[in-house]
Motif scaffolding. Structure first.
Motif, PDB file in Angstrom:
ATOM      1  N   THR A 342       0.832  -1.204   0.000  1.00  0.00           N
ATOM      2  CA  THR A 342       0.000   0.000   0.000  1.00  0.00           C
ATOM      3  C   THR A 342       0.869   1.258   0.000  1.00  0.00           C
ATOM      4  O   THR A 342       0.643   2.192  -0.785  1.00  0.00           O
ATOM      5  N   ALA A 343       1.881   1.273   0.868  1.00  0.00           N
ATOM      6  CA  ALA A 343       2.757   2.443   0.932  1.00  0.00           C
ATOM      7  C   ALA A 343       3.563   2.594  -0.344  1.00  0.00           C
ATOM      8  O   ALA A 343       3.788   3.717  -0.832  1.00  0.00           O
ATOM      9  N   ALA A 344       4.012   1.465  -0.917  1.00  0.00           N
ATOM     10  CA  ALA A 344       4.784   1.524  -2.153  1.00  0.00           C
ATOM     11  C   ALA A 344       3.928   2.034  -3.302  1.00  0.00           C
ATOM     12  O   ALA A 344       4.371   2.846  -4.125  1.00  0.00           O
ATOM     13  N   ALA A 345       2.660   1.570  -3.346  1.00  0.00           N
ATOM     14  CA  ALA A 345       1.749   2.024  -4.394  1.00  0.00           C
ATOM     15  C   ALA A 345       1.496   3.522  -4.270  1.00  0.00           C
ATOM     16  O   ALA A 345       1.444   4.251  -5.264  1.00  0.00           O
ATOM     17  N   LEU A 348       4.394   5.495  -5.607  1.00  0.00           N
ATOM     18  CA  LEU A 348       4.487   5.479  -7.077  1.00  0.00           C
ATOM     19  C   LEU A 348       3.204   6.003  -7.735  1.00  0.00           C
ATOM     20  O   LEU A 348       3.115   6.035  -8.969  1.00  0.00           O
ATOM     21  N   ARG A 349       2.210   6.371  -6.884  1.00  0.00           N
ATOM     22  CA  ARG A 349       0.925   6.860  -7.387  1.00  0.00           C
ATOM     23  C   ARG A 349       0.253   5.797  -8.255  1.00  0.00           C
ATOM     24  O   ARG A 349      -0.212   6.051  -9.371  1.00  0.00           O
ATOM     25  N   LEU A 350       0.239   4.586  -7.703  1.00  0.00           N
ATOM     26  CA  LEU A 350      -0.387   3.454  -8.371  1.00  0.00           C
ATOM     27  C   LEU A 350      -1.506   2.903  -7.493  1.00  0.00           C
ATOM     28  O   LEU A 350      -1.541   3.135  -6.284  1.00  0.00           O
ATOM     29  N   ARG A 356       0.856  -4.853  -6.506  1.00  0.00           N
ATOM     30  CA  ARG A 356       0.926  -6.284  -6.179  1.00  0.00           C
ATOM     31  C   ARG A 356       1.141  -7.129  -7.433  1.00  0.00           C
ATOM     32  O   ARG A 356       1.834  -8.143  -7.389  1.00  0.00           O
ATOM     33  N   TYR A 357       0.563  -6.697  -8.534  1.00  0.00           N
ATOM     34  CA  TYR A 357       0.789  -7.405  -9.800  1.00  0.00           C
ATOM     35  C   TYR A 357       2.265  -7.342 -10.191  1.00  0.00           C
ATOM     36  O   TYR A 357       2.855  -8.341 -10.627  1.00  0.00           O
ATOM     37  N   ARG A 358       2.876  -6.182 -10.013  1.00  0.00           N
ATOM     38  CA  ARG A 358       4.292  -6.037 -10.355  1.00  0.00           C
ATOM     39  C   ARG A 358       5.162  -6.926  -9.464  1.00  0.00           C
ATOM     40  O   ARG A 358       6.141  -7.518  -9.930  1.00  0.00           O
TER      41      ARG A 358
END
Length: 391
Positions: A342-345, A348-350, A356-358
């Protein structure tokens, strides 16, 4: 008063070191099997050349062309050793002819005017008869040794892999000859597996079961044992997944170095063996076999002299370094930095599902799950090394 021949012999003995160097240089230039010799093998050739030419001078000086029993034993030992090395017999015999030619040319160029015609004739006869006697002894011993070597296929195959593991590399031609004699087909870029049981020496029965599970045949692999471990040179059609499944079934731990050139078997064995020596228990979480990325990372973490940061990046990240997978690599880096999907998304504004797919694609491409401590360490280290290299 010393004769002309005696004077020339005295001078040649003083020149012998130079003549031997020229002879060895000529051998390496004209015979492919000798071209890549270095270290102890090259020193062995130089010592044999020195002794052989010294004996040749003695025979000529004494007026004798008889190779005595001690000479015969020495050349038979040389023939047996070359059979074990896998050096082709024709190349071995040619080396003596080349060295003799260099010796004769040196005598002719430096001392021809000092010798009587009869001295020159006797020298030529001595060389011819000595080479003939040497060829006979070496051929007989070589043939006998090769027959003994190939009579036990498993032992012969183990000997070949032992030679590769310790770095006794042979020329491509010689390696092809040995493979043909043993009836095996080795790929140019095989896999190397080092495997061990958890708490006891690995047995032949376990190794046979491993090979059977992998579906390999006598023609497609080499196998030997060293210390408490088995070393297997496998066809590159075998997958890491199948090796891991087989080792897990047989309660083995291993390290697989994939698709490295035959000439790098020694280096592959060293890095794989050292990885098994130093890997922490959690490196084997949900698997039984380490890969080259793990081995290269452990070499770096344990400050091995052979540690290679470029190899860490290549082996750990693999296809993630390709331009088409740059977005996947960014997702992995963001996850490691932020700690959660969640924080990574968010960074990256994803959408979290996209992130999670990546991560799932990263696992498919590299076999590494950044949620696991060991894989996260490997990926983070490789990412940092790549960043440092780019700056």
């Amino acid at each position: 008063m010393a004769s002309a021949r005696e004077n020339v012999v005295a001078h040649i003995e003083q020149d012998l070191t130079v003549v031997v160097a020229a002879a060895v240089d000529a051998i390496r230039k004209s015979i492919p099997a000798y071209r890549d010799l270095h270290g102890a093998q090259l020193a062995d050739v130089e010592a044999i050349a020195f002794w052989s030419l010294r004996r040749l001078i003695t025979l000529w000086s004494d007026g004798s062309v008889v190779v005595d029993q001690r000479d015969q034993s020495r050349f038979r030992a040389i023939g047996a050793a070359r059979a074990s090395d896998g050096r082709p017999l024709t190349d071995v015999l040619r080396a003596y002819r080349v060295a003799s030619s260099v010796f004769l040319r040196h005598v002719g160029e430096a001392y021809l005017d000092d010798l009587d015609p009869s001295d020159v004739v006797e020298l030529s006869v001595t060389v011819l008869e000595a080479v003939d006697a040497i060829s006979e002894e070496i051929t007989e011993a070589y043939t006998t040794a090769r027959e003994q070597l190939t009579s036990n296929r498993n032992q012969a195959q183990a000997t070949l892999l032992d030679d590769l593991v310790v770095g006794r590399r042979t020329s491509p031609g010689a390696l092809a000859d040995r493979s043909r004699e043993l009836g095996i087909e080795l790929p140019a870029h095989p896999h190397l597996l080092v495997a061990q049981t958890i708490d006891s020496p690995i047995t032949d029965k376990t190794v046979d079961a491993l090979l059977t599970t992998l579906g390999t045949t006598q023609r497609t692999h080499l196998c030997t044992r060293r210390d408490r471990r088995a070393i297997l040179l496998l066809p590159n059609t075998v997958t890491l997944r199948s090796v891991d499944d087989a080792c897990r079934t047989l309660l083995l731990h291993g390290c697989l170095v994939e698709r490295r050139p035959l000439g790098e078997v020694s280096a592959s064995y060293r890095v794989a063996s050292e990885a098994l020596d130093t890997a922490p228990a959690h490196a084997f979480q949900e698997r039984s076999v380490l890969d080259e990325g793990d081995a290269q990372l452990l070499a770096l973490l344990t400050a091995r002299p052979t540690a290679d940061t470029t190899a860490v990046v290549r082996a750990v990240l693999g296809p993630l370094t390709e331009a088409a997978n740059g977005h996947i690599l960014d997702g992995v880096a963001a996850f490691i930095s932020a700690g959660t999907a969640t924080a990574a998304a968010s960074a990256l504004r994803l959408h979290p599902q996209t992130l999670r797919y990546r991560l799932r694609r990263a696992r498919e491409l590299t076999g590494r799950d950044p949620r696991h401590a060991w894989h996260r360490l490997a990926l983070d280290t490789a990412l940092q090394l790549r960043q440092l290299a780019s700056t």
